[in-house]
Design a protein around this motif. Structure first.
Motif, PDB file in Angstrom:
ATOM      1  N   MET A  86      -6.355  -6.928   6.272  1.00 11.27           N
ATOM      2  CA  MET A  86      -4.968  -7.300   6.551  1.00 11.27           C
ATOM      3  C   MET A  86      -4.853  -7.732   8.011  1.00 11.27           C
ATOM      4  O   MET A  86      -5.349  -7.059   8.909  1.00 11.27           O
ATOM      5  CB  MET A  86      -4.032  -6.122   6.289  1.00 11.27           C
ATOM      6  CG  MET A  86      -3.948  -5.668   4.843  1.00 11.27           C
ATOM      7  SD  MET A  86      -3.149  -6.870   3.765  1.00 11.27           S
ATOM      8  CE  MET A  86      -4.541  -7.325   2.699  1.00 11.27           C
TER       9      MET A  86
ATOM     10  N   GLY B 245      -0.096  -6.224   5.132  1.00 14.85           N
ATOM     11  CA  GLY B 245      -0.083  -4.962   4.406  1.00 14.85           C
ATOM     12  C   GLY B 245       1.225  -4.234   4.639  1.00 14.85           C
ATOM     13  O   GLY B 245       1.673  -4.098   5.781  1.00 14.85           O
TER      14      GLY B 245
ATOM     15  N   ALA C  61      -7.186  -5.426  -3.227  1.00  8.71           N
ATOM     16  CA  ALA C  61      -6.616  -6.308  -2.207  1.00  8.71           C
ATOM     17  C   ALA C  61      -7.722  -7.046  -1.459  1.00  8.71           C
ATOM     18  O   ALA C  61      -7.623  -8.246  -1.197  1.00  8.71           O
ATOM     19  CB  ALA C  61      -5.757  -5.501  -1.240  1.00  8.71           C
TER      20      ALA C  61
ATOM     21  N   CYS D 207      -5.936  -1.476   6.840  1.00  7.41           N
ATOM     22  CA  CYS D 207      -5.925  -2.866   7.309  1.00  7.41           C
ATOM     23  C   CYS D 207      -7.341  -3.379   7.563  1.00  7.41           C
ATOM     24  O   CYS D 207      -7.658  -4.536   7.255  1.00  7.41           O
ATOM     25  CB  CYS D 207      -5.073  -3.007   8.568  1.00  7.41           C
ATOM     26  SG  CYS D 207      -3.295  -2.943   8.257  1.00  7.41           S
TER      27      CYS D 207
ATOM     28  N   PHE E  36       0.837  -1.201   0.000  1.00  9.11           N
ATOM     29  CA  PHE E  36       0.000   0.000   0.000  1.00  9.11           C
ATOM     30  C   PHE E  36       0.875   1.256   0.000  1.00  9.11           C
ATOM     31  O   PHE E  36       0.702   2.162   0.803  1.00  9.11           O
ATOM     32  CB  PHE E  36      -0.948  -0.012   1.213  1.00  9.11           C
ATOM     33  CG  PHE E  36      -1.889  -1.185   1.199  1.00  9.11           C
ATOM     34  CD1 PHE E  36      -2.907  -1.265   0.265  1.00  9.11           C
ATOM     35  CD2 PHE E  36      -1.743  -2.234   2.099  1.00  9.11           C
ATOM     36  CE1 PHE E  36      -3.776  -2.357   0.225  1.00  9.11           C
ATOM     37  CE2 PHE E  36      -2.602  -3.321   2.077  1.00  9.11           C
ATOM     38  CZ  PHE E  36      -3.626  -3.384   1.138  1.00  9.11           C
TER      39      PHE E  36
ATOM     40  N   VAL F  57      -6.834  -0.666  -2.394  1.00 11.59           N
ATOM     41  CA  VAL F  57      -7.454  -1.329  -1.252  1.00 11.59           C
ATOM     42  C   VAL F  57      -8.580  -2.257  -1.693  1.00 11.59           C
ATOM     43  O   VAL F  57      -8.677  -3.404  -1.228  1.00 11.59           O
ATOM     44  CB  VAL F  57      -7.991  -0.282  -0.255  1.00 11.59           C
ATOM     45  CG1 VAL F  57      -8.718  -0.962   0.900  1.00 11.59           C
ATOM     46  CG2 VAL F  57      -6.852   0.568   0.281  1.00 11.59           C
TER      47      VAL F  57
ATOM     48  N   THR G 182      -2.368 -12.504   5.863  1.00  7.56           N
ATOM     49  CA  THR G 182      -2.327 -11.369   4.939  1.00  7.56           C
ATOM     50  C   THR G 182      -1.591 -10.214   5.605  1.00  7.56           C
ATOM     51  O   THR G 182      -1.852  -9.862   6.753  1.00  7.56           O
ATOM     52  CB  THR G 182      -3.746 -10.928   4.543  1.00  7.56           C
ATOM     53  OG1 THR G 182      -4.513 -10.656   5.726  1.00  7.56           O
ATOM     54  CG2 THR G 182      -4.433 -12.020   3.746  1.00  7.56           C
TER      55      THR G 182
END
Length: 198
Positions: free
Chosen positions: A76, A57, A42, A71, A29, A39, A55
């Motif tokens: 994330m 970030g 993702a 997040c 990011f 975002v 996951t």
């Protein structure tokens, strides 16, 4: 050896990385990166992942409000944080985090606390430069809470055998000719080799 494959930009690469045996997937990011992901994109990928995959970030010199928001929205589980400007109040984060140490010299690795750190070689840019950190810097250091990044490929992994890193992080080392596009065969070979490392 835990393996994180970073710079995931599409679902197929994510699934290929998991099938290769990766423990974690990294999503960048940082808008200036060629591996930057929006975002919403993702989140679409994460929602299609199987269970038991972490996951992560990646954030570069962002404040805690931005990190918390991204997040949460992108789902994330861990924030990997470069905080060169030392602007973050870590107690205000709502997500687990991993600090990135961009080492310029051997002494940067001394006197770390007992936290986990991702250790990368210092470069002016952020990520994807493929610069390797000097492995002699890790001699006589407890690496059991360190994750090594920077310039790792299937061809040089054996050089870290015996150093006892907790994990390794790879991005450009498992890519095709296009930045941000992973190579399935390279990921399989990389994780297989990593599983032989101690």
């Amino acid at each position: 050896m835990k393996v994180k494959i970073c710079g995931i930009t599409n679902l197929q690469d994510a699934l290929d990385a998991i099938n290769a045996g990766a423990n974690a997937l990294g999503f960048v990011f940082y808008s200036k990166s060629p591996r930057y992901i929006e975002v919403s994109k993702a989140k679409e990928i994460v929602e299609k992942l199987p269970p038991f995959v972490q996951t992560v970030g990646l954030f570069v010199n962002e404040n805690e409000n931005f990190i918390n928001e991204i997040c949460l929205e992108a789902k994330m589980q861990l924030a990997q944080i470069i905080d060169d400007n030392e602007i973050i109040s870590y107690d205000l984060l709502n997500v687990k985090y991993l600090k990135v140490l961009r080492a310029k010299e051997a002494k940067d690795l001394r006197n770390l606390n007992k936290d986990f750190y991702l250790v990368d070689a210092y470069v002016d840019s952020f990520g994807g430069a493929g610069k390797r950190i000097a492995l002699e810097w890790f001699e006589d250091i407890d690496c059991s809470r360190l994750i090594l990044a920077g310039g790792l490929t299937v061809d040089n992994l054996k050089e870290i055998d015996g150093l006892g890193f907790y994990g390794i992080d790879v991005s450009s080392g498992v890519e095709s000719e296009i930045k941000g596009k992973k190579d399935r065969a390279k990921m399989i070979a990389f994780v297989k080799e990593a599983n032989e490392i101690k």
